[in-house]
Write a protein that holds these residues in place. Sequence first.
Motif, PDB file in Angstrom:
ATOM      1  N   VAL A   1       0.952  -1.076  -0.029  1.00 36.26           N
ATOM      2  CA  VAL A   1       0.005  -0.015   0.145  1.00 36.26           C
ATOM      3  C   VAL A   1       0.800   1.336  -0.139  1.00 36.26           C
ATOM      4  N   LEU A   2       0.851   2.184  -1.125  1.00 36.30           N
ATOM      5  CA  LEU A   2       1.569   3.422  -1.156  1.00 36.30           C
ATOM      6  C   LEU A   2       0.444   4.477  -0.830  1.00 36.30           C
ATOM      7  N   ASP A   3       0.868   5.490   0.028  1.00 33.17           N
ATOM      8  CA  ASP A   3       0.134   6.504   0.335  1.00 33.17           C
ATOM      9  C   ASP A   3       0.721   7.623   0.298  1.00 33.17           C
ATOM     10  N   GLY A   4       0.096   8.628  -0.314  1.00 31.51           N
ATOM     11  CA  GLY A   4       0.753  10.101  -0.542  1.00 31.51           C
ATOM     12  C   GLY A   4      -0.370  11.044  -0.521  1.00 31.51           C
ATOM     13  N   GLY A   5      -0.156  12.412  -0.937  1.00 29.14           N
ATOM     14  CA  GLY A   5      -0.818  13.445  -1.005  1.00 29.14           C
ATOM     15  C   GLY A   5      -0.459  14.790  -0.798  1.00 29.14           C
ATOM     16  N   GLY A   6      -1.057  15.830  -0.262  1.00 25.73           N
ATOM     17  CA  GLY A   6      -0.806  17.213  -0.358  1.00 25.73           C
ATOM     18  C   GLY A   6      -0.375  17.538   1.063  1.00 25.73           C
ATOM     19  N   GLY A   7       0.500  16.624   1.679  1.00 19.44           N
ATOM     20  CA  GLY A   7       0.984  17.196   2.978  1.00 19.44           C
ATOM     21  C   GLY A   7       1.448  15.903   3.688  1.00 19.44           C
ATOM     22  N   LYS A   8       1.815  15.996   4.982  1.00 18.31           N
ATOM     23  CA  LYS A   8       2.193  14.920   5.910  1.00 18.31           C
ATOM     24  C   LYS A   8       1.119  14.035   6.305  1.00 18.31           C
ATOM     25  N   LEU A   9       1.448  12.922   6.277  1.00 14.70           N
ATOM     26  CA  LEU A   9       0.473  11.932   6.692  1.00 14.70           C
ATOM     27  C   LEU A   9       0.901  10.469   7.572  1.00 14.70           C
ATOM     28  N   ARG A  10       0.168   9.863   8.181  1.00 16.00           N
ATOM     29  CA  ARG A  10       0.355   8.653   8.873  1.00 16.00           C
ATOM     30  C   ARG A  10      -0.838   7.797   8.608  1.00 16.00           C
ATOM     31  N   ASN A  11      -0.647   6.425   8.694  1.00 17.06           N
ATOM     32  CA  ASN A  11      -1.791   5.454   8.485  1.00 17.06           C
ATOM     33  C   ASN A  11      -1.894   4.699   9.607  1.00 17.06           C
ATOM     34  N   LEU A  12      -3.084   3.865   9.673  1.00 15.64           N
ATOM     35  CA  LEU A  12      -3.386   3.198  10.842  1.00 15.64           C
ATOM     36  C   LEU A  12      -3.559   1.559  10.101  1.00 15.64           C
TER      37      LEU A  12
ATOM     38  N   ARG B   1       4.141   3.038  16.459  1.00 13.67           N
ATOM     39  CA  ARG B   1       3.518   2.913  17.959  1.00 13.67           C
ATOM     40  C   ARG B   1       2.427   1.875  17.787  1.00 13.67           C
ATOM     41  N   VAL B   2       2.312   0.901  18.879  1.00 11.18           N
ATOM     42  CA  VAL B   2       1.407   0.006  18.988  1.00 11.18           C
ATOM     43  C   VAL B   2       0.266   0.542  20.060  1.00 11.18           C
ATOM     44  N   VAL B   3      -0.762   0.608  19.573  1.00 10.83           N
ATOM     45  CA  VAL B   3      -1.760   1.218  20.632  1.00 10.83           C
ATOM     46  C   VAL B   3      -2.993   0.046  20.990  1.00 10.83           C
ATOM     47  N   ARG B   4      -3.274  -0.116  22.103  1.00 14.56           N
ATOM     48  CA  ARG B   4      -4.306  -1.295  22.432  1.00 14.56           C
ATOM     49  C   ARG B   4      -5.182  -0.591  23.444  1.00 14.56           C
ATOM     50  N   GLY B   5      -6.457  -0.738  23.364  1.00 13.39           N
ATOM     51  CA  GLY B   5      -7.329  -0.561  24.390  1.00 13.39           C
ATOM     52  C   GLY B   5      -7.489   0.929  24.981  1.00 13.39           C
TER      53      GLY B   5
ATOM     54  N   LYS C   1     -17.215  -5.372  22.723  1.00  9.56           N
ATOM     55  CA  LYS C   1     -15.724  -4.722  22.180  1.00  9.56           C
ATOM     56  C   LYS C   1     -14.614  -5.313  22.889  1.00  9.56           C
ATOM     57  N   GLU C   2     -13.422  -5.389  22.252  1.00  8.25           N
ATOM     58  CA  GLU C   2     -12.351  -6.245  23.285  1.00  8.25           C
ATOM     59  C   GLU C   2     -11.155  -5.211  22.660  1.00  8.25           C
ATOM     60  N   PRO C   3     -10.043  -5.251  23.351  1.00 10.90           N
ATOM     61  CA  PRO C   3      -8.888  -4.432  22.646  1.00 10.90           C
ATOM     62  C   PRO C   3      -8.132  -5.307  21.734  1.00 10.90           C
ATOM     63  N   ALA C   4      -7.502  -4.771  20.862  1.00 11.88           N
ATOM     64  CA  ALA C   4      -6.847  -5.109  19.955  1.00 11.88           C
ATOM     65  C   ALA C   4      -5.542  -4.323  19.341  1.00 11.88           C
ATOM     66  N   ASP C   5      -4.655  -4.773  18.847  1.00 11.24           N
ATOM     67  CA  ASP C   5      -3.511  -3.962  18.462  1.00 11.24           C
ATOM     68  C   ASP C   5      -3.744  -3.289  17.244  1.00 11.24           C
ATOM     69  N   VAL C   6      -3.112  -1.859  17.204  1.00  9.99           N
ATOM     70  CA  VAL C   6      -3.432  -1.013  16.138  1.00  9.99           C
ATOM     71  C   VAL C   6      -1.900  -0.662  16.010  1.00  9.99           C
ATOM     72  N   ILE C   7      -1.512  -0.498  14.704  1.00 14.95           N
ATOM     73  CA  ILE C   7      -0.217  -0.059  14.438  1.00 14.95           C
ATOM     74  C   ILE C   7      -0.582   1.537  13.802  1.00 14.95           C
ATOM     75  N   VAL C   8       0.137   2.224  14.775  1.00 14.62           N
ATOM     76  CA  VAL C   8       0.008   3.706  13.934  1.00 14.62           C
ATOM     77  C   VAL C   8       1.608   4.262  13.669  1.00 14.62           C
ATOM     78  N   SER C   9       1.606   4.615  12.325  1.00 12.47           N
ATOM     79  CA  SER C   9       2.735   4.600  11.579  1.00 12.47           C
ATOM     80  C   SER C   9       3.354   6.170  12.091  1.00 12.47           C
ATOM     81  N   PRO C  10       4.780   6.314  11.661  1.00 10.43           N
ATOM     82  CA  PRO C  10       5.330   7.508  11.992  1.00 10.43           C
ATOM     83  C   PRO C  10       4.716   8.598  10.887  1.00 10.43           C
ATOM     84  N   VAL C  11       4.995   9.856  10.764  1.00 11.26           N
ATOM     85  CA  VAL C  11       4.410  10.808   9.974  1.00 11.26           C
ATOM     86  C   VAL C  11       5.644  10.934   8.854  1.00 11.26           C
ATOM     87  N   ALA C  12       5.101  10.927   7.627  1.00  6.82           N
ATOM     88  CA  ALA C  12       5.953  10.974   6.432  1.00  6.82           C
ATOM     89  C   ALA C  12       5.105  11.859   5.355  1.00  6.82           C
TER      90      ALA C  12
END
Length: 558
Positions: A430-441, A484-488, A504-515
């Motif tokens: 998956v390649l993400d881009g756009g008109g500014g800095k971004l992060r993905n989840l 970063r890995v965020v959970r609950g 609902k139950e906790p689950a790991d989410v990967i939050v990318s760095p900004v680029a």
Amino acid sequence: MPRRLTALLLSAVLPLGALAAATAVPAAARAPQRTPECQGDWLPSTPTSPDVMNGRLSFLDLPAVTVGKDVNWRMDPYRNRSWQMVFQSLRWMGRLVADYESTGKTDYLDRAVEIAKDWVADNPYGGRTTAKYAWAEHPIALRAPALVCLSRYVKAGWLTSSLALHAKLLSDPKHYELGHNHGLDQDIGLLRIGCRYGNPKWKNLAVSRMVRSMTLDIDGQGALREQAPRYAIYVHDRLRVAVDTIKDCGMKVPAALASRWESLPRHISAATQPNGYMVPIGDGPADVQPAAFDHADATVQVFNAGYVFGRTAWGDPQSAYYSIRFGPALKFHGHEDHMGVTYYAQGRSILTEAGFHSYENTPYRRWTLSPEAHNVPVLVGRKFRGHTPTALVRRSLDKERQSFTFTDRAYGVARTRSVLVSHHQDVMAVLDGGGGKLRNLWHLAPNLKVVSNAGGRVVVADGAWKASIVQLAMPSCRPAGGQRVVRGRTSPYQGWISPAYMRKEPADVIVSPVAGSLLTVVVPGTDRPDVTCSGRTLIVHTPAGPVTLRTSSSGTLS
């Protein structure tokens, strides 16, 4: 309702014979026999008759609630609108009449009469003490068939008066939900009343509206436009009821209605993962397991309603599978999930969605609707503009690999995402881009746990099985560390999955760095994928062999 107004209403909408019956003393009309009105498929998930007789009502898999002989129609034990809707629909009363037909147990019919008569007496239309959801448009629609069923055995003014009022409200265009599953239920209810009392105006209105509404709700590809594929199952089931009702009424099923009904299974099957569960898109719980439906021959299907569904093969639980969202702006049961992807491979869900919890207006519900509850790129420092459409601007469909490019202006500037999936060697890029800095989840399936996070590579595991998520800053192709890995988390919400309704139950989410631009590569089955770069060409070394990827200056993958 005043008695004089009731009489005027009845004389205007019911035949003279029915009006005479409406003023008769309530009584059982005849011995039970199985009737289309009572035995039709309109009683899903209702309590059993013994439970209703014992005053124990269980809806939506919530714990049973005890109601007395004199029902409190304003009760709201769970502060849940869906529970209220089912309660006020009186389908559970209709269950008693349907089982009376099957068993001949008169106590079932007697209790059904008590319940319905009590509801009518306690819930006058517009009354000051009437229950809040008693006359909401969907309960009216679902209650009508139950009252029609009861009318087969009970001749009483209170019942026919109520049915006349139901028909009047169901006919009113101000209350009609065009192009929506509620509208279909309204049409079924009106048609049942029209057939019961031989009213051609009601019958013809119901069928003509049904055709128009379902032509809007289901497109020419067979995709439901309500933005939650699980609702396609509901609409398919209700259309079967509608078709049966039209036939019971001695009317011809319109060809346009039949063709839309027959096209829905291809959408349902496309949205079903290899493990048999529907992909949890929009207001669709993760535990929906549809019956087997016919499917198209193609393993990759693009629906203009805003879905890409792809798989390695049909009928193989080990098949890789992915979904991507795009298309029209948010409506009905959709979420702000454009550009969101899910990925299933090697018998496991890897990337999933936070999913559907309930319809209650809570902070958690509002979060599940937001982009942050989905696998999407988020532009940093810019306000999200909801209800923004997303375009699919490029596609390449080969048997072994597919690629797609999407763009929108959901953050006020261009946002792009390009997705490539390789099937012979399982890889999603998956390649993400756009008109500014971004992060993905990246929301991980609950069975996966992060076991390593370093140098731009996150390794997740399910027992001995592992998968890797590698992130590179583009166009430099350098590892993008700092995930970063965020959970609950609850303030704000992040790191949750809803596996079923009201859960609902906790689950790991990967939050990318900004680029400025990020390339994410998901490699199932290994914790040591080697990714090498040379200019705009990347080689991903997987357990099944290398996969070559190429990026363009315009932000596409091939």
